[in-house]
Design an enzyme around this catalytic site. Structure first.
Site, PDB file in Angstrom:
ATOM      1  CG  ASN A 146      -1.831   1.053   1.116  1.00 56.03           C
ATOM      2  OD1 ASN A 146      -2.684   1.465   0.478  1.00 56.03           O
ATOM      3  ND2 ASN A 146      -1.665   2.318   2.172  1.00 56.03           N
ATOM      4  CD  GLU A 147      -1.121   6.149   0.514  1.00 58.53           C
ATOM      5  OE1 GLU A 147      -1.984   6.854   0.318  1.00 58.53           O
ATOM      6  OE2 GLU A 147      -0.648   6.251   1.639  1.00 58.53           O
ATOM      7  CD  GLU A 304      -5.597   5.163  -0.074  1.00 60.65           C
ATOM      8  OE1 GLU A 304      -5.320   6.277   0.362  1.00 60.65           O
ATOM      9  OE2 GLU A 304      -5.219   3.899   0.194  1.00 60.65           O
ATOM     10  CD1 TRP A 312      -3.498  12.451   5.430  1.00 58.87           C
ATOM     11  CD2 TRP A 312      -2.244  14.230   4.817  1.00 58.87           C
ATOM     12  NE1 TRP A 312      -3.741  12.615   4.271  1.00 58.87           N
ATOM     13  CE2 TRP A 312      -2.994  13.651   3.810  1.00 58.87           C
ATOM     14  CE3 TRP A 312      -1.400  15.168   4.292  1.00 58.87           C
ATOM     15  CZ2 TRP A 312      -3.094  13.918   2.195  1.00 58.87           C
ATOM     16  CZ3 TRP A 312      -1.455  15.715   3.121  1.00 58.87           C
ATOM     17  CH2 TRP A 312      -2.341  14.863   1.923  1.00 58.87           C
ATOM     18  CE  LYS A 353      -8.518  10.163  18.131  1.00 59.98           C
ATOM     19  NZ  LYS A 353      -6.936   9.940  17.602  1.00 59.98           N
TER      20      LYS A 353
END
Length: 653
Positions: A146-147, A304, A312, A353
């Site tokens: 992933n990434e 995505e 972030w 979250k």
């Protein structure tokens, strides 16, 4: 593509929830029109909770649940982050930063890409996953890691040092050849043996530029080698397409995706709107065009994006009503046939979250979820667009290697950054309504009526010759400052700047004269310019604009040259390129407001006009056909309200 039409998909992390929630989620996904879910992206510690003990019960249930609900799976190999037991047993596999300090577990991608321990354990997991699910009818796509390289692309540990040496041996064969390539006569850096070479950790002074760019190349190749190893296992067990998610964004630069793209069965990209930039929507369009370039002009998938805020950025802004749909259709307009999100259900715990999701913390009774339903309906309405390709006859050259080299430690101006110059050129074309193919140096240019080369500091002689030949054959070329300066070894081309492009541009520059940030000079055409000037003389070129003031007052700033049957312009300063590009691209006039995107996709006798209105005011555009978004006929003129989108199936003229 993994699914027909323009599909809607998402990441799903069932390990964060109970089986009761899984069943609720499957029903809601069906309601929302989700056709593809990425699972087992971060599943390693669940699948292998202790060394060699594998447990697939939960993943089996999730796979069967999705299958029963008609939802296809983008199955991850689970190798993107090792479990705590592995780094506890083998702390030597932890990554080391450029300052020589070790980075510890607790985040993600906490491993050295060169670690043989990581490679062995990761491939063992992939073997188990591929063997178990390789023939399952729900699996529509394989998702390697992933990434890849998002956090750990550059590792400076002793294991990486040995791997770097081996890569250098394979590249140069002889230590004398390496010394020549790196220019090690400078500062007494000449190497006598391979084991004297180390990774380029931080030093008391500037580091060797040749070593730095080769370390970037090695690091990209090293990660790609691991991708190939995982993909080979998957292909032994399955005939399902294999890919991984690229990160073609403004803040990730460590992989040369031109070398990665041929290894992908489907090119996929992750893109998040970056509100740290002045014009986030313009950067989104550039990233989509570059991803299409990586896909060779063919359809690709958005693996995505976010429905709203991320977690972030320094200031995590939510999206305005309709913005998520405009973002999504911009990707579709520029070649995406699958629109996916991170993630399905917003996490209740962990570092992400507060990252938005298709199903937010507020649940289904929310503006966000209602907008997801609207997007789903829109994608279904425009599904016939899938398989068509984007129309463009203008190209922009982009190079990761040039990005690495142009932003070296010792350069003429720290204020000049590669991506800012690339974005500026792309934005100027976008505002003229011009769709751009972003392509690699060395690509065949013959079909383009205009090629734009912004800040291409590093280029090989062979690739530069292709550009010169293109102009001689009748092409149009625009080159901006700090281009053609060095070859692939980062060695300056002597005789005057802009090096590789002197002859085709008909100019010669003796000296760079960067400006301090905040300093402005005036040009004779009435424009102002910043950042850069140079002591330029026109050899065969005609001067279009000179500097009225500043250190190079009276000298050429913008030139035009006839070379063979073609024309080449040079912009030797940081000025607004809109008018020049309008002339070079032969655009008769701006098609609409600069905040409105106009893109066409076509194929199989069909043509589709995308109009995406980022402004608050309505716009009109000439069109005849059928608007797939509203279901209404369009006769002569298309009206798109502020913040709205339209996709018109055009009638044949």
């Amino acid at each position: 593509m993994p699914l027909p039409g323009v599909s809607l998909g998402c990441d799903y992390n069932p390990e964060q929830w109970s089986p009761d929630v899984w069943r609720e989620d499957a029903a809601l996904m069906r309601q929302a029109g989700v056709g593809l879910v990425a699972v087992n992206i971060f599943g390693w510690s669940n699948l292998e909770p202790s060394p060699g003990r594998y447990r697939f019960d939960d993943l089996d249930q999730v796979v069967e649940l999705m299958h029963a609900n008609g939802i296809k799976i983008n199955l991850g190999t689970g190798t993107s982050s090792p479990p705590p037991w592995l780094t506890t047993l083998h702390p030597e596999m932890l990554p080391v930063a450029a300052d020589g300090t070790t980075r510890y577990p607790g985040g993600r991608q906490g491993f050295c890409p060169s670690s043989p321990v990581y490679r062995e354990r990761a491939l063992a997991l992939v073997e188990k996953v591929a063997d178990r699910y390789g023939k399952h009818p729900a699996i529509a796509l394989w998702h390697v890691s992933n990434e890849i390289g998002c956090h750990n692309a550059l590792c400076y540990c002793e294991t990486s040092t040995e791997a770097f040496r081996e890569w250098l041996r394979a590249r140069y064969h002889k230590i004398e050849t390496l010394n020549e390539a790196w220019g090690t006569s400078f500062w007494s850096q000449r190497y006598g043996a391979w084991d004297e070479i180390r990774t380029p950790r931080l030093t008391l002074s500037f580091r060797n530029p040749g070593q730095l760019i080769d370390f970037q190349r090695f690091s990209s190749d090293n990660l790609l080698d691991h991708y190939r190893a995982e993909a080979a296992i998957l292909r032994r067990h399955s005939d399902v397409p294999v890919t991984t998610n690229f990160m073609v964004t403004a803040h990730i630069r460590n992989q040369d995706y031109w070398t990665w793209a041929p290894e992908m069965d489907v090119v996929a990209n992750d893109h998040y709107l970056d509100n740290r930039l002045g014009e986030p929507a313009a950067e989104l369009s550039f990233a989509a065009d570059l991803t299409r370039g990586l896909a060779g002009g063919r359809p690709w998938m958005l693996m995505e994006q976010s429905t709203g805020a991320v977690n972030w950025q320094p200031h995590n802004l939510t999206k305005a009503p309709g913005e998520m749909i405009r973002n999504s259709l911009t990707h579709v307009a520029r070649g995406a046939d699958s629109i996916c999100f991170f993630q399905w259900r917003a996490s209740a715990q962990g570092a992400e979250k507060f990252h938005s999701a298709l199903l937010p913390h507020a649940g289904t009774d929310s503006t966000g979820f209602r907008e997801v339903l609207k997007l789903s309906e829109t994608l279904q309405r425009i599904g016939e667009v899938a398989g068509t390709e984007v129309e463009s006859d203008v190209a922009l050259l982009f190079s990761w290697e040039s990005w690495w080299a142009a932003e070296g430690e010792a350069r003429p101006s720290q204020a000049v950054t590669y991506l800012d110059q690339v974005h500026g050129a792309h934005r100027a074309l976008r505002e003229q309504g011009v769709t751009v193919d972003v392509i690699a140096p060395g690509t065949d240019l013959s079909r383009y009526k205009l090629v734009v080369v912004p800040c291409l500091y590093l280029i090989s002689d062979a690739d530069a010759q292709l550009i010169t030949d293109y102009v001689a054959a009748g092409g149009r070329l625009v080159v901006t400052f700090f281009s053609g300066i060095v070859d692939e070894r980062d060695r300056v081309r002597l005789g005057g700047y802009p090096g590789a492009f002197r002859d085709v541009l008909g100019v010669r520059s003796e000296e760079f004269a960067p400006l301090k940030p905040g300093t402005t000079v005036t040009l004779s055409n009435g424009q102002s310019a910043t950042l850069w000037t140079e002591r330029l003389q026109a050899t065969t070129a005609t001067t279009i604009a000179t500097y009225d003031d500043g250190p190079m007052a009276g000298l050429p700033a913008i030139t035009r040259n006839q070379h063979g049957a073609g024309t080449a312009w040079y912009i030797a300063t940081n000025a607004d390129m809109s008018d020049l590009l309008k002339e070079a691209a032969e655009v008769s006039g701006r098609q609409t407001d600069k905040n409105v995107e106009i893109v066409r996709r076509s194929g199989g006798g069909r043509s589709y006009l995308f109009v995406i209105n980022h402004s608050t005011d309505p716009v009109e555009f000439p069109a005849t056909g059928h608007d797939l978004v509203t279901g209404q006929p369009v006769t002569g003129a298309l009206r798109v309200e502020g913040g709205g989108v339209a996709v018109v199936r055009e009638e044949a003229s």
